[in-house]
Design an enzyme around this catalytic site. Structure first.
Site, short mmCIF file in Angstrom:
data_model
loop_
_atom_site.label_atom_id
_atom_site.label_comp_id
_atom_site.label_asym_id
_atom_site.label_seq_id
_atom_site.Cartn_x
_atom_site.Cartn_y
_atom_site.Cartn_z
N CYS A 193 3.72 1.05 -3.51
CA CYS A 193 3.43 2.11 -4.47
C CYS A 193 3.77 1.56 -5.85
CB CYS A 193 4.24 3.36 -4.14
SG CYS A 193 6.02 3.10 -4.18
N ALA A 194 4.07 2.44 -6.78
CA ALA A 194 4.35 1.98 -8.14
C ALA A 194 5.73 1.34 -8.25
CB ALA A 194 4.23 3.14 -9.13
#
Length: 437
Positions: A125-126
């Site tokens: 993810c980020a």
């Protein structure tokens, strides 16, 4: 790390109610690029299954990709974020399923059907928060899932130094490579001195550490132009005693710190041991675009010429000024770059996924080879201008903040600077490679 329900402040009931509401909101906004502003799971705590989730580091993932190993990635960021910027490679299978699809106890079977159950899956993810949640959820359902440590932010911190084997000038030349954004820089080392070309602020300490490791004094920090895709490290290095150098022509764009650094004019030379770095004015990408000829062996072209494409001409004066800048770029390439000996290496400030590295792993190529492979370099001016204006990618993310930051007209702390430059560079004029066209 083992996660259990007791490790989180929300009860199952409240969490489920909350997730259901958020899921509906996220799905309503999915595809607009706005829902990540409403809800970022990386910043939240959720009950997760009582299973152990292993992590792999970005460097370990990069090593697997470089080795040609089969890698399966499940990217759980927003679709818009994924399409703008994600990890790719010849041996990489990348799947994008936003994390909110995994929030309900009963995950849609169509979602699970997209995820291979016969191999390891790395969830990312980020920043690493939602990937832990999704990986744990999948492991609880029997999948072989792990997660990428620190997510795409961790990927953006990979910075590699590779020796340019075909460099035949004095001393040693290295190329810095940042795979997350395609940024390239150069370290010239000879005797007890060194110079870095196109340094990144995020890696200021790295240049100083490398110089110490190599037993040299970092003498110069040199920029080819006012960058639009990353925050320059010239001022940060100048502040700790390295002589900062920027093109004199960039002052016309409103640089606020011209009195604090050295201004390089066409023909100026900078000595690093017995190696000479010569300033070569090559406007086009920007009015102040400057190349540096490293001991008559490699031309660091900044964003003027890449090994797979040429510069985009619209980042300074916009669409209206692009045709004139493209014509200026044509003149620079024909008169200042392609006039050099065929064996002169070209090393740009960026590379794209379409670029093919040389045998030594660097993104460099001889001028003669590029002329053979890239029709754009042998076109007449009108055809050249038409070509490079015809297929430009989206402008770099946050360039309207990055440019004034590099000009010194606005400030950004280290964290803000790092966030601004996440994503692809998009400084080339073409979506795909122009080499071999």
């Amino acid at each position: 790390m083992v996660y259990s329900d007791t490790a989180f402040p929300l009860t199952h009931y409240l969490a489920a109610r909350y997730c259901a509401i958020v899921e509906k909101l996220c799905k309503a906004l999915c595809g607009t690029g706005r829902y990540s502003l409403v809800y970022t799971m990386d910043d939240m705590d959720f009950p997760t299954p009582d299973v152990e989730v292993e992590s792999i580091t970005p460097s370990e993932l990069k090593a697997s990709i470089d080795a040609g190993e089969d890698v399966t990635l499940l990217d759980v960021r927003a679709q818009s974020e994924y399409e703008e910027w994600h990890i790719d490679g010849d041996s990489v299978e990348s799947i994008n399923i936003p994390y909110f699809e995994f929030l309900e106890d009963e995950i849609d079977e169509d979602v699970l059907a997209q995820i291979p159950d016969d191999r390891d899956v790395t969830v990312l993810c980020a920043k690493g928060g939602s990937s832990e949640f999704v990986a744990a959820t999948l492991k609880d359902r029997g999948y072989d899932a792990n997660q990428l440590e620190d997510g795409m932010n961790g990927w953006a911190r990979i910075y590699e130094r590779v020796e340019v084997s075909d460099y035949d000038g004095a001393g040693t030349l290295y190329q810095y490579q940042r795979p997350s954004s395609g940024c390239l820089g150069y370290l010239v080392v000879d005797g007890d001195e060194a110079a870095v070309i196109d340094p990144l602020r995020a890696f200021t300490d790295r240049y100083l550490t490398d110089a110490e490791e190599l037993g040299v004094d970092l003498k110069y920090a040199i920029d080819t132009h006012i960058h639009a895709d990353h925050i320059s490290g010239v001022r940060a290095l100048d502040a700790v005693g390295v002589e900062g150098v920027i093109p004199g022509a960039s002052v016309q764009r409103g640089v606020t710190y011209a009195d604090d650094v050295t201004l390089a004019e066409d023909g100026d030379e900078f000595e690093v041991g017995d190696a000479t770095i010569e300033t070569v004015s090559t406007p086009g990408h920007t009015s102040g675009m400057t190349s540096y000829l490293v001991d008559d062996s490699l031309l660091a072209t900044g964003d003027g010429l890449f090994i797979e494409s040429v510069a985009r001409p619209d980042l300074e004066e916009g669409d209206d000024g692009a045709p004139e800048a493209a014509a200026q770029l044509y003149e620079s390439l024909q008169e200042r770059v392609l006039s050099l000996p065929d064996e002169t290496l070209i090393g740009g400030a960026h590379f794209s996924d379409a670029a093919e590295p040389a045998a030594d792993g660097t993104y460099t190529a001889p001028i003669g080879q590029l002329e053979e492979e890239m029709d754009a370099l042998t076109m007449d001016e009108d055809d050249f201008v038409e070509l490079i204006l015809s297929d430009m990618p989206p402008r770099p993310a946050n360039y309207e903040d990055i440019i004034p930051t590099n000009l010194g007209q606005q400030e950004a702390d280290d964290d803000e600077a790092f966030e601004l430059e996440l994503g692809p560079n998009n400084c080339a004029a073409s979506q795909e490679s122009l080499a071999g066209d």
